[in-house]
Every structure is written in C-alpha cells, then in structure tokens.
Design an enzyme around this catalytic site. Structure first.
Site, PDB file in Angstrom:
ATOM      1  N   HIS A  47       0.828  -1.211   0.000  1.00 12.94           N
ATOM      2  CA  HIS A  47       0.000   0.000   0.000  1.00 12.94           C
ATOM      3  C   HIS A  47       0.865   1.265   0.000  1.00 12.94           C
ATOM      4  O   HIS A  47       0.495   2.271   0.605  1.00 12.94           O
ATOM      5  CB  HIS A  47      -0.969   0.016   1.193  1.00 12.94           C
ATOM      6  CG  HIS A  47      -2.199  -0.806   0.955  1.00 12.94           C
ATOM      7  ND1 HIS A  47      -3.184  -0.432   0.079  1.00 12.94           N
ATOM      8  CD2 HIS A  47      -2.591  -1.990   1.480  1.00 12.94           C
ATOM      9  CE1 HIS A  47      -4.145  -1.347   0.080  1.00 12.94           C
ATOM     10  NE2 HIS A  47      -3.809  -2.313   0.909  1.00 12.94           N
ATOM     11  N   THR A  48       2.008   1.185  -0.644  1.00 15.78           N
ATOM     12  CA  THR A  48       2.804   2.410  -0.799  1.00 15.78           C
ATOM     13  C   THR A  48       2.867   2.838  -2.264  1.00 15.78           C
ATOM     14  O   THR A  48       3.326   3.937  -2.556  1.00 15.78           O
ATOM     15  CB  THR A  48       4.257   2.255  -0.288  1.00 15.78           C
ATOM     16  OG1 THR A  48       5.020   1.563  -1.266  1.00 15.78           O
ATOM     17  CG2 THR A  48       4.319   1.547   1.045  1.00 15.78           C
ATOM     18  N   ASP A  49       2.396   1.985  -3.192  1.00 19.89           N
ATOM     19  CA  ASP A  49       2.595   2.284  -4.619  1.00 19.89           C
ATOM     20  C   ASP A  49       1.917   3.591  -5.028  1.00 19.89           C
ATOM     21  O   ASP A  49       2.511   4.410  -5.731  1.00 19.89           O
ATOM     22  CB  ASP A  49       2.169   1.116  -5.518  1.00 19.89           C
ATOM     23  CG  ASP A  49       0.756   0.616  -5.272  1.00 19.89           C
ATOM     24  OD1 ASP A  49       0.140   1.019  -4.267  1.00 19.89           O
ATOM     25  OD2 ASP A  49       0.271  -0.177  -6.094  1.00 19.89           O
ATOM     26  N   GLY A 134      -7.701 -14.352  -8.135  1.00 19.10           N
ATOM     27  CA  GLY A 134      -8.252 -13.585  -7.024  1.00 19.10           C
ATOM     28  C   GLY A 134      -7.617 -13.925  -5.685  1.00 19.10           C
ATOM     29  O   GLY A 134      -8.164 -13.606  -4.630  1.00 19.10           O
ATOM     30  N   SER A 138      -1.911 -12.183  -8.420  1.00 12.04           N
ATOM     31  CA  SER A 138      -1.823 -11.462  -9.682  1.00 12.04           C
ATOM     32  C   SER A 138      -1.953 -12.321 -10.933  1.00 12.04           C
ATOM     33  O   SER A 138      -1.162 -12.209 -11.871  1.00 12.04           O
ATOM     34  CB  SER A 138      -0.525 -10.658  -9.709  1.00 12.04           C
ATOM     35  OG  SER A 138      -0.742  -9.534 -10.480  1.00 12.04           O
ATOM     36  N   SER A 139      -3.005 -13.109 -10.958  1.00 10.72           N
ATOM     37  CA  SER A 139      -3.294 -13.858 -12.183  1.00 10.72           C
ATOM     38  C   SER A 139      -3.611 -12.907 -13.330  1.00 10.72           C
ATOM     39  O   SER A 139      -3.351 -13.223 -14.495  1.00 10.72           O
ATOM     40  CB  SER A 139      -4.456 -14.830 -11.957  1.00 10.72           C
ATOM     41  OG  SER A 139      -5.676 -14.133 -11.770  1.00 10.72           O
ATOM     42  N   ASP A 189       2.233  -5.263 -10.139  1.00  6.29           N
ATOM     43  CA  ASP A 189       2.004  -6.632 -10.613  1.00  6.29           C
ATOM     44  C   ASP A 189       2.633  -6.851 -11.984  1.00  6.29           C
ATOM     45  O   ASP A 189       3.278  -7.866 -12.244  1.00  6.29           O
ATOM     46  CB  ASP A 189       0.507  -6.922 -10.697  1.00  6.29           C
ATOM     47  CG  ASP A 189      -0.200  -6.686  -9.380  1.00  6.29           C
ATOM     48  OD1 ASP A 189       0.494  -6.473  -8.366  1.00  6.29           O
ATOM     49  OD2 ASP A 189      -1.439  -6.704  -9.369  1.00  6.29           O
ATOM     50  N   TYR A 241     -10.267   0.298  -0.497  1.00  6.31           N
ATOM     51  CA  TYR A 241      -9.052   0.801  -1.152  1.00  6.31           C
ATOM     52  C   TYR A 241      -9.193   2.291  -1.442  1.00  6.31           C
ATOM     53  O   TYR A 241      -8.256   3.066  -1.242  1.00  6.31           O
ATOM     54  CB  TYR A 241      -8.799   0.071  -2.475  1.00  6.31           C
ATOM     55  CG  TYR A 241      -8.315  -1.353  -2.345  1.00  6.31           C
ATOM     56  CD1 TYR A 241      -7.983  -1.896  -1.112  1.00  6.31           C
ATOM     57  CD2 TYR A 241      -8.188  -2.149  -3.467  1.00  6.31           C
ATOM     58  CE1 TYR A 241      -7.556  -3.206  -1.006  1.00  6.31           C
ATOM     59  CE2 TYR A 241      -7.756  -3.463  -3.365  1.00  6.31           C
ATOM     60  CZ  TYR A 241      -7.450  -3.989  -2.130  1.00  6.31           C
ATOM     61  OH  TYR A 241      -7.026  -5.283  -2.025  1.00  6.31           O
TER      62      TYR A 241
HETATM   63  P1  ADP Z   1      -5.639 -11.566  -9.177  1.00  8.45           P
HETATM   64  O1  ADP Z   1      -4.916 -10.797 -10.227  1.00  8.45           O
HETATM   65  O2  ADP Z   1      -5.218 -11.199  -7.797  1.00  8.45           O
HETATM   66  O3  ADP Z   1      -5.600 -13.040  -9.372  1.00  8.45           O
HETATM   67  P2  ADP Z   1      -7.817 -10.145 -10.310  1.00  8.45           P
HETATM   68  O4  ADP Z   1      -9.236  -9.972  -9.896  1.00  8.45           O
HETATM   69  O5  ADP Z   1      -6.981  -8.947 -10.515  1.00  8.45           O
HETATM   70  O6  ADP Z   1      -7.175 -11.158  -9.274  1.00  8.45           O
HETATM   71  O7  ADP Z   1      -7.770 -10.940 -11.691  1.00  8.45           O
HETATM   72  C1  ADP Z   1      -8.492 -12.145 -11.843  1.00  8.45           C
HETATM   73  C2  ADP Z   1      -9.199 -12.122 -13.183  1.00  8.45           C
HETATM   74  O8  ADP Z   1      -8.253 -12.193 -14.262  1.00  8.45           O
HETATM   75  C3  ADP Z   1     -10.109 -13.305 -13.399  1.00  8.45           C
HETATM   76  O9  ADP Z   1     -11.388 -13.090 -12.825  1.00  8.45           O
HETATM   77  C4  ADP Z   1     -10.171 -13.388 -14.917  1.00  8.45           C
HETATM   78  O10 ADP Z   1     -11.071 -12.427 -15.422  1.00  8.45           O
HETATM   79  C5  ADP Z   1      -8.771 -12.974 -15.322  1.00  8.45           C
HETATM   80  N1  ADP Z   1      -7.910 -14.137 -15.510  1.00  8.45           N
HETATM   81  C6  ADP Z   1      -6.726 -14.356 -14.904  1.00  8.45           C
HETATM   82  N2  ADP Z   1      -6.169 -15.517 -15.323  1.00  8.45           N
HETATM   83  C7  ADP Z   1      -7.026 -16.059 -16.206  1.00  8.45           C
HETATM   84  C8  ADP Z   1      -7.044 -17.280 -16.973  1.00  8.45           C
HETATM   85  N3  ADP Z   1      -6.062 -18.183 -16.882  1.00  8.45           N
HETATM   86  N4  ADP Z   1      -8.112 -17.489 -17.778  1.00  8.45           N
HETATM   87  C9  ADP Z   1      -9.123 -16.613 -17.856  1.00  8.45           C
HETATM   88  N5  ADP Z   1      -9.160 -15.467 -17.154  1.00  8.45           N
HETATM   89  C10 ADP Z   1      -8.143 -15.177 -16.330  1.00  8.45           C
HETATM   90 MG    MG Z   2      -4.934  -8.693 -10.415  1.00  7.91          MG
END
Ligand code: ADP
Ligand code: MG
Length: 404
Positions: A47-49, A134, A138-139, A189, A241
């Site tokens: 939380h510094t970015d 989620g 950082s997916s 991220d 946030y």
């Molecule tokens: P985080 O980045 O912390 O995992 P976010 O809410 O920022 O959570 O991002 C998650 C979202 O990114 C998912 O709900 C989806 O929309 C998208 N996403 C990430 N990876 C995939 C994947 N492998 N296939 C489809 N959508 C994805």
């Molecule tokens: Mg994310």
C-alpha cells in the site's frame, strides 16, 4: 484425511504441452509458439505504490501459459482452461467501456500496443494457468504479460529484449487493466511479471518506476517461502481501497508534498508528519505508508547483508502496521501469520491489497508442510474456509517457452 491443499507449479514443458494440445483441439492446427508469465508475491512494501513508495515483489514459479497464432481478419478469439466457451472481439471495436469479461485483459493488451503505434493483428489463443484467481497473486498481470511478450515476439517489436522495453510492455499491460478491463492497478504486478529476474527480488520505485534487482535466495539461507491463499471472501474491497487512497492523498496535500514518499525524501520525520495531521485515522494511515517505505529500504539492506532474522522481523512489523494502522487485514490473514510464526517462521505478513488474498511466511527449509498443516488446522478451528498453499523461489519473468 487428505491434508492441506497444495497448488503446485507446472514446469515449462507441462504448461506448454497443455496449451499446445488444447490449441490443437479448440482452434485446430499448431500455434506459432507458447509464452508464459508468472504471478507474484510482494515481500514487503504494501500500500505504498499510490504514494510514490517502494515495493519488493518476486515473480513466483506459478505461471500463465499462452499458445497463440495470428489471424488476418483483426479478430481476437480466446479460450481458457479456466473459463467456459470462446471469447471473441474485433480489435477495431476495442475501446474503454466496450469489452467485458476475462478477454478484456487480453484485448486490452492488443489495444494498448496498437495505441503505442504498433500494427497489431488479430489472433487465436488458448490460455491455461496454475496461478490461482483472485488470491492476490496477480493472475490478471500474468495473463496480460504472457500476451504482451507473445505479441512483442511475433511482431518483432524487440521490447522484451531489455528492461526499458519491458517497462513499456508493463505500461501497456497497466493501461489494458485500467482502461479496458476497468480494474484499478498500481503497476507493481505487471512490473513483477515482466521485469523481475530469477533468484532476485524486484525493488520497484513507484515514483519513477525504476527498478533494482536485489539478490534473493531463501534456500541458500536454509529458508523457504510459504504462501497461504486464505480464500477469505473479499467484500467491500473497492470502497476500502478508495478510502485508503483518498486519505493518504489528502494527507500529502495537507503536508504540502506531491506524494507521501517525498516527505521522507525531504528528510522530514514520520513523527512530524503524524503530528501535523488533524485526525486520528489519517495519522494512522500516514504512519503506515511512511514506516512501510522505511521498512522496505531496511529489508533490502537486510537481504543484501544476509540478515534474514532482521528481514523476518521487518515482515512481522509490516503485518502489524497493516493490521493496526492501515486496517486492511482480516481474521484469516492474522491467523495465518500468527500460526506460521508460532510454528517457527522467521517472519510472516499479509501480501497484496488485503481484505483476503494471501499471506507469506519465511520458514526453515523443510518445514513448509508442517506449518501448512498447522495453519489449516487453525483455520478449521476458527470455522474459516480451507486455505490452499504453495511454496516458491524467485522465478523468471515473462518469456517465450517454445521456439517460434
Ligand atoms: P488476481 O490478479 O489477484 O488473481 P484479479 O481480480 O486482478 O485477481 O484478476 C483475476 C481475473 O483475471 C479473473 O477473474 C479473470 O477475469 C482474469 N484471468 C486471470 N487468469 C485467467 C485465466 N487463466 N483465464 C481466464 N481469465 C483469467
Ligand atoms: Mg490482479
């Protein structure tokens, strides 16, 4: 009983084989290549970015894989092993507010690169990932970054060849996420996924987005990093946030500095900042941001000197500050951290934005399994949903997996 759930990372070969075979069955024929990009955990600097501060993420071994082949009709067609159906859009219709669903992260990257003047074609692509969604790992940035390096490679842009180019790819991914996917994100991220180095943490200066690679090798110190995906339900996160962002930005204005970071750069003290603010809440918020920037600097010094005990104490102090001053933890995060510590962690803290998501613990090598078992038992005792676990070293950034 089955024991705690582990999220294991896929090897490059496994990830590439998965997307190549689903490409053949979903799209038909062969892709032009496979690219992958990692998720991340932030070691410290939370939380510094948005206050011009410092953060210190590592890329994790868990990656998102993409198999891609260009099309000549400007259409983007996507499939993901994590989602049903095919997602499709015509690139010339992509603009802020026009695209919805998970493909917005991908179409957004193509849109952002086109906005930088590159000639971006349509493509067929298939995605598969071992980065949990989620979980605060950082997916979303892994997804964007995998496409950024794929397009860079196929279009011959050459941006992935050096850090300056990777910074431009990261900026394109941030615009994709902010403007097309509509999710506010600070930039840590994407920097972690694209600009990290294996066996190094990435010190990101959020004032100018410059980076320093800090050697990080926990295993050589007899330690391993355990990540606890708490699976705590997120609620009201966006509003919370926004409150933190507004409070800290208002405090910077009151203190007469463009960002809180620059208060420290002007050699002013944390105590003076706190004393100058009128209300208790903004004093607490500012104290977190300013002390966290200091802890991040001290953590880098500790890592550089091989002082892991000190690094661990700084992680503990970071968690306490996020819990008591910034008020972004939840009982699941506090329980994960306290249990890991009582089971021998040299340091533990929440990581990411908070209100759920993940915690990290630096534990003696070989003890992650026992610590995880204790954390899972404590979660069950509190009636929390079962957590999931992974371990990771500092992994490599986004790159091509198979030859084009
Ligand atoms: P985080 O980045 O912390 O995992 P976010 O809410 O920022 O959570 O991002 C998650 C979202 O990114 C998912 O709900 C989806 O929309 C998208 N996403 C990430 N990876 C995939 C994947 N492998 N296939 C489809 N959508 C994805
Ligand atoms: Mg994310």
């Amino acid at each position: 009983t089955s024991g705690p759930e582990w999220l294991t990372a896929w090897s490059d070969d496994d990830g590439a084989a998965r997307v190549a075979s689903s490409f053949a069955s979903v799209v038909g024929g062969a892709a032009e290549g496979v690219w992958s990009a990692p998720g991340r955990v932030n070691l410290i600097g939370e939380h510094t970015d948005y206050n011009g501060g410092l953060c210190l993420p590592i890329a994790i071994e868990h990656r998102t894989f993409v198999a891609l082949r260009r099309r000549d009709d400007g259409v983007v067609r996507l499939a993901s092993a994590q989602r049903d159906g095919v997602w499709e859009v015509a690139l010339d219709g992509v603009a802020p507010g026009t695209v919805h669903g998970w493909g917005a992260y991908v179409a957004g990257v193509a849109w952002a690169l086109a906005g930088d003047g590159h000639d971006v074609p349509g493509f067929d692509a298939v995605v598969d990932s071992c980065v949990p969604f989620g979980a605060g790992l950082s997916s979303s940035a892994a997804l964007e970054s995998a496409f950024a390096v794929a397009l860079d490679d196929l279009l011959g842009l050459g941006l992935a060849a050096d850090d300056a180019g990777r910074a431009r790819l990261a900026a394109a991914c941030v615009r994709a996420e902010n403007e097309i996917a509509g999710a506010p994100t600070g930039g840590m991220d994407q920097a972690a996924s694209l600009r990290s180095r294996a066996r190094h943490a990435l010190l990101l200066d959020c004032l100018d987005l410059s980076v320093t690679h800090v050697p990080y090798d926990a295993s050589s110190a007899g330690l391993e990093l355990l990540v606890v995906d708490t699976r705590a339900p997120h609620s009201h996160v966006d509003g919370e946030y926004a409150e933190r962002r507004d409070a800290t930005h208002a405090a910077a204005l009151a203190l007469g500095v463009p960002t809180l970071r620059e208060w420290l750069d002007a050699d002013r003290s944390v105590d003076d900042a706190v004393a100058a603010l009128p209300d208790a809440v903004s004093r607490r918020r500012v104290r977190h941001v300013l002390t966290e920037i200091g802890r991040t600097r001290d953590f880098v010094t500790a890592l550089t000197g091989g002082d892991w005990e000190r690094a661990g104490r700084l992680m503990d102090a970071s968690h306490a500050s996020l819990r008591d001053d910034y008020e972004v933890t939840v009982p699941e995060l506090d329980t994960a951290v306290e249990t890991a510590r009582s089971e021998g962690a040299v340091g533990a803290r929440m990581t990411g934005g908070g209100f759920g998501g993940s915690a990290i613990a630096l534990v003696p090598a070989g003890t992650a399994g026992a610590v995880a078992t204790s954390v899972a038992a404590e979660f069950a005792r509190h009636g929390f949903a079962p957590p999931a676990f992974l371990t990771s070293d500092a992994a490599a950034p986004a790159a091509r997996v198979t030859p084009v």
